[in-house]
Design a protein around this motif. Structure first.
Motif, PDB file in Angstrom:
ATOM      1  N   SER B  43       0.835  -1.450  -0.197  1.00  0.00           N
ATOM      2  CA  SER B  43      -0.225   0.071  -0.024  1.00  0.00           C
ATOM      3  C   SER B  43       0.751   1.202  -0.009  1.00  0.00           C
ATOM      4  CB  SER B  43      -0.815  -0.048   1.262  1.00  0.00           C
ATOM      5  OG  SER B  43      -0.225  -0.150   2.392  1.00  0.00           O
ATOM      6  N   VAL B  44       2.010   1.036   0.651  1.00  0.00           N
ATOM      7  CA  VAL B  44       3.000   2.115   0.512  1.00  0.00           C
ATOM      8  C   VAL B  44       3.134   2.536  -0.866  1.00  0.00           C
ATOM      9  CG1 VAL B  44       5.091   3.205   1.132  1.00  0.00           C
ATOM     10  CG2 VAL B  44       3.976   2.085   2.862  1.00  0.00           C
ATOM     11  N   ILE B  45       3.588   1.502  -1.541  1.00  0.00           N
ATOM     12  CA  ILE B  45       4.094   1.692  -2.967  1.00  0.00           C
ATOM     13  C   ILE B  45       3.057   2.452  -3.806  1.00  0.00           C
ATOM     14  CG2 ILE B  45       4.612   0.395  -5.156  1.00  0.00           C
ATOM     15  CD1 ILE B  45       6.440  -1.510  -3.560  1.00  0.00           C
ATOM     16  N   ARG B  46       1.867   1.926  -3.642  1.00  0.00           N
ATOM     17  CA  ARG B  46       0.761   2.346  -4.095  1.00  0.00           C
ATOM     18  C   ARG B  46       0.503   3.992  -3.953  1.00  0.00           C
ATOM     19  NH1 ARG B  46      -3.982  -0.237  -2.349  1.00  0.00           N
ATOM     20  NH2 ARG B  46      -2.898  -2.105  -1.684  1.00  0.00           N
ATOM     21  N   SER B  47       0.645   4.181  -2.707  1.00  0.00           N
ATOM     22  CA  SER B  47       0.337   5.699  -2.536  1.00  0.00           C
ATOM     23  C   SER B  47       1.510   6.494  -2.810  1.00  0.00           C
ATOM     24  CB  SER B  47       0.059   5.796  -0.936  1.00  0.00           C
ATOM     25  OG  SER B  47       0.891   5.213   0.048  1.00  0.00           O
ATOM     26  N   LEU B  48       2.619   5.822  -2.789  1.00  0.00           N
ATOM     27  CA  LEU B  48       3.642   6.705  -3.134  1.00  0.00           C
ATOM     28  C   LEU B  48       3.535   7.195  -4.872  1.00  0.00           C
ATOM     29  CD1 LEU B  48       6.966   5.222  -1.413  1.00  0.00           C
ATOM     30  CD2 LEU B  48       5.962   7.732  -1.182  1.00  0.00           C
ATOM     31  N   GLY B  49       3.009   6.048  -5.445  1.00  0.00           N
ATOM     32  CA  GLY B  49       2.894   6.464  -6.921  1.00  0.00           C
ATOM     33  C   GLY B  49       4.163   5.692  -7.501  1.00  0.00           C
ATOM     34  N   SER B  50       4.612   6.579  -8.759  1.00  0.00           N
ATOM     35  CA  SER B  50       5.569   5.761  -9.378  1.00  0.00           C
ATOM     36  C   SER B  50       7.194   6.557  -9.033  1.00  0.00           C
ATOM     37  CB  SER B  50       5.476   6.405 -11.009  1.00  0.00           C
ATOM     38  OG  SER B  50       5.698   7.605 -11.056  1.00  0.00           O
ATOM     39  N   PRO B  51       8.181   5.927  -8.855  1.00  0.00           N
ATOM     40  CA  PRO B  51       9.562   6.288  -8.716  1.00  0.00           C
ATOM     41  C   PRO B  51       9.753   7.642  -9.749  1.00  0.00           C
ATOM     42  CG  PRO B  51       9.602   3.866  -9.005  1.00  0.00           C
ATOM     43  CD  PRO B  51       8.188   4.245  -9.294  1.00  0.00           C
ATOM     44  N   ARG B  52       9.334   7.682 -10.741  1.00  0.00           N
ATOM     45  CA  ARG B  52       9.546   8.480 -11.607  1.00  0.00           C
ATOM     46  C   ARG B  52       8.762   9.840 -11.138  1.00  0.00           C
ATOM     47  NH1 ARG B  52       7.694  11.320 -16.212  1.00  0.00           N
ATOM     48  NH2 ARG B  52       5.396  10.303 -15.929  1.00  0.00           N
ATOM     49  N   LYS B  53       7.617   9.849 -10.699  1.00  0.00           N
ATOM     50  CA  LYS B  53       7.054  11.155 -10.004  1.00  0.00           C
ATOM     51  C   LYS B  53       7.996  11.356  -9.082  1.00  0.00           C
ATOM     52  CE  LYS B  53       4.067  13.703 -10.857  1.00  0.00           C
ATOM     53  NZ  LYS B  53       3.187  14.532 -10.113  1.00  0.00           N
ATOM     54  N   ILE B  54       8.305  10.707  -8.260  1.00  0.00           N
ATOM     55  CA  ILE B  54       9.169  11.128  -6.932  1.00  0.00           C
ATOM     56  C   ILE B  54      10.153  11.999  -7.494  1.00  0.00           C
ATOM     57  CG2 ILE B  54      10.331  10.276  -4.936  1.00  0.00           C
ATOM     58  CD1 ILE B  54       8.198   8.476  -4.367  1.00  0.00           C
ATOM     59  N   ALA B  55      11.089  11.170  -8.238  1.00  0.00           N
ATOM     60  CA  ALA B  55      12.218  11.714  -8.695  1.00  0.00           C
ATOM     61  C   ALA B  55      12.230  13.312  -9.394  1.00  0.00           C
ATOM     62  CB  ALA B  55      12.892  10.906  -9.824  1.00  0.00           C
ATOM     63  N   GLU B  56      10.947  13.296 -10.183  1.00  0.00           N
ATOM     64  CA  GLU B  56      10.826  14.554 -10.605  1.00  0.00           C
ATOM     65  C   GLU B  56      10.470  15.563  -9.512  1.00  0.00           C
ATOM     66  OE1 GLU B  56       8.159  13.306 -14.826  1.00  0.00           O
ATOM     67  OE2 GLU B  56       7.474  14.657 -13.400  1.00  0.00           O
ATOM     68  N   ASN B  57       9.656  15.368  -8.531  1.00  0.00           N
ATOM     69  CA  ASN B  57       9.445  16.356  -7.681  1.00  0.00           C
ATOM     70  C   ASN B  57      10.826  16.606  -6.812  1.00  0.00           C
ATOM     71  OD1 ASN B  57       6.634  16.440  -8.097  1.00  0.00           O
ATOM     72  ND2 ASN B  57       6.138  14.616  -6.468  1.00  0.00           N
ATOM     73  N   ILE B  58      11.581  15.575  -6.775  1.00  0.00           N
ATOM     74  CA  ILE B  58      12.744  16.049  -5.865  1.00  0.00           C
ATOM     75  C   ILE B  58      13.840  17.116  -7.104  1.00  0.00           C
ATOM     76  CG2 ILE B  58      14.970  14.966  -4.994  1.00  0.00           C
ATOM     77  CD1 ILE B  58      13.455  12.691  -4.271  1.00  0.00           C
ATOM     78  N   LYS B  59      13.831  16.587  -8.175  1.00  0.00           N
ATOM     79  CA  LYS B  59      14.724  17.519  -8.982  1.00  0.00           C
ATOM     80  C   LYS B  59      14.111  18.767  -9.210  1.00  0.00           C
ATOM     81  CE  LYS B  59      16.168  13.446 -11.866  1.00  0.00           C
ATOM     82  NZ  LYS B  59      16.267  12.889 -13.074  1.00  0.00           N
TER      83      LYS B  59
END
Lengths: 108, 284
Positions: B43-59
Motif C-alpha cells: 500500500s505504501v508503494i501504491r500511495s507513493l505512486g511511481s518512482p518517476r514522479k518522486i524523482a521529478e518532484n525532488i529534482k
C-alpha cells in the motif's frame, strides 16, 4: 477536497504539523498527520521537508530506534517565526474569503 | 513492483543529482518503508505512486532553489519573515499590492496569469491554481515547467529581442566581411598544404625518373669509360634515394599528418562548442 493547496500553504501545513511535537517527529508520521488534514500525495512531502530544512525552518537529527537510525525533523526558532507569519497570513486570507461568501447573502 | 525494485528504480532516476542529495532522498524513503511496516509495503508503494514522479518532484525542488539568484522575466516574490523580496520583472508588484491591501504577496495569488514562469523556492507551476478548476492537490510537473521557463527563448522580454535584432542588423555587414576574410585565409592555408603535398610527390617522381634515366645513360657509358659510368650511376643513385625519401615524406603527410590535423582541429572546435553551450544554458 475541492481547493488546491499551493506551495506556501503546504509549507505552512507541514510546519504546523511538525510543530505539534516540540521534540521533533519523523517522515512517515508527518505524512500520516498531514494526510489527516489534506489529501496529499505522499510523493509530495519529501521535497517540502527538504525545502523547509534548507530554509532553516526545520532541523534534522538522527535517533537510534530499535536498531536503526531514524531521522527526526524539528522546528527551529526561525521556523516558529515563519509559522507565526503563515498563521496570521492565513487568518487574514480566510477572513476575507469568509466575509466575501457571507457578505453576498447579507444586507450589510 | 516491490520495495527493492522501487528503491533501485528511484536510485537510477536520481543518478544525475548530487550524491549527497540522492543519498538523503533514498534514506528518507527507505526509512519511510520501514516505518510503515513490512506488511504495508504494497500500500505504501501504491500511495507513493511511481518512482518517476518522486524523482521529478525532488529534482524540481532542487532546481527551484537555483532560480532566486537569477532574476528573469516572470519571476516571483518570496515571502520570508515578513519581507517581500521581489525578484525580476514580469510579476508586477502592483498586481500583488492590488490583490490585497497590505504589502504581501502570496505566490498563489500572483500565480494567476503567469503560467510557466512562476517558479521559485516553491518550485510549483501555478497554472493549476488560477483557473478555478477544482482539482485535487498535485504537486505538479513542475520539473517540466521549470525546464521551459529556465531555458526558453520565448521568455525573453520584448525589448531584449528587439535589441538583439538591431544589434544583428548593425553588426551584420562587418561580420560578413570578417567571415569572408577568415574563410579566405583558411582556404589559402588548405591550398598551400595540399600544394606542398603535391609538390613533394612531384619532386619525388621527378627525382626517381631522373635516377632511372641517369642509370640508363650510365650503363650506356659503361663500356666506354668505367669512371664515367661510376659517376653518372652514383648521381643517379643519389637522385633515386632523394626521390624515395620525398615520396615517403609526401605519403606520410597525406596519409597520417593530414587526418591527424583535421582531428585535432575538430576536437578543438568541439571543445569550444561545448563551452559555448554551457554558457548558453547558464544564462538562458
Amino acid at each position: 477536497m475541492v481547493f488546491n493547496t499551493g506551495a506556501a500553504l503546504l509549507d505552512a501545513i507541514v510546519l504546523a504539523v511538525v510543530s505539534r511535537e516540540p521534540e521533533g517527529t519523523y517522515g512517515y508520521k508527518i505524512t500520516q498527520e498531514v494526510r489527516q488534514v489534506i489529501d496529499l500525495s505522499e510523493s509530495t512531502l519529501y521535497p517540502v521537508l527538504r525545502r523547509l530544512q534548507k530554509d532553516e525552518c526545520l532541523e534534522v537529527y538522527d535517533m537510534e530506534c530499535s536498531g536503526r537510525n531514524r531521522r527526526y525533523y524539528k522546528v527551529t526558532s526561525q521556523g516558529w517565526a515563519q509559522l507565526k507569519l503563515y498563521e496570521s497570513e492565513w487568518r487574514q486570507y480566510a477572513d476575507k474569503i469568509t466575509s466575501l461568501f457571507e457578505g453576498g447573502s447579507s444586507t450589510t | 513492483m516491490n520495495k527493492e525494485g522501487f528503491m533501485s528504480s528511484l536510485e537510477g532516476l536520481l543518478a544525475d543529482i548530487p550524491t549527497a542529495e540522492r543519498e538523503e532522498a533514498l534514506q528518507y524513503y527507505n526509512d519511510y518503508f520501514e516505518d510503515a511496516g513490512w506488511e504495508n509495503e504494497e500500500s505504501v508503494i501504491r500511495s507513493l505512486g511511481s518512482p518517476r514522479k518522486i524523482a521529478e518532484n525532488i529534482k524540481a525542488e532542487l532546481k527551484g532553489e537555483e532560480l532566486p539568484e537569477k532574476a528573469k522575466a516572470g519571476d516571483h516574490a518570496v515571502v520570508k519573515y515578513g519581507q517581500i523580496v521581489p525578484v525580476g520583472e514580469g510579476i508586477s508588484e502592483e498586481k500583488a499590492l492590488g490583490a490585497q491591501d497590505h504589502k504581501r504577496e502570496n505566490l498563489n495569488a500572483s500565480g494567476a496569469g503567469q503560467n510557466d514562469s512562476v517558479v521559485g523556492e516553491y518550485g510549483n507551476a501555478s497554472e493549476k491554481y488560477d483557473s478555478g478548476a477544482y482539482r485535487s492537490v498535485e504537486y505538479v510537473d513542475s520539473a517540466k515547467k521549470l525546464e521551459n521557463s529556465g531555458q526558453g527563448w520565448k521568455n525573453l522580454p520584448v525589448w531584449a529581442i528587439i535589441l538583439i535584432i538591431c544589434l544583428a542588423v548593425i553588426v551584420l555587414p562587418g561580420a560578413v566581411g570578417i567571415l569572408t576574410g577568415i574563410v579566405g585565409a583558411l582556404a589559402g592555408i588548405l591550398a598551400a598544404w595540399f600544394g606542398l603535398i603535391l609538390c613533394g610527390g612531384a619532386v619525388g617522381v621527378g627525382l626517381i625518373a631522373t635516377a632511372i634515366a641517369l642509370s640508363v645513360i650510365a650503363f650506356l657509358c659503361l663500356v666506354a669509360s668505367p669512371a664515367v659510368f661510376a659517376l653518372i650511376f652514383g648521381v643517379g643513385l643519389l637522385c633515386g634515394s632523394g626521390g624515395l625519401i620525398a615520396m615517403a615524406l609526401t605519403g606520410w603527410l597525406a596519409g597520417s599528418a593530414t587526418p591527424a590535423i583535421f582531428k585535432g582541429v575538430g576536437r578543438f572546435l568541439h571543445f569550444c562548442a561545448r563551452k559555448i553551450r554551457k554558457l548558453w544554458r547558464k544564462y538562458f
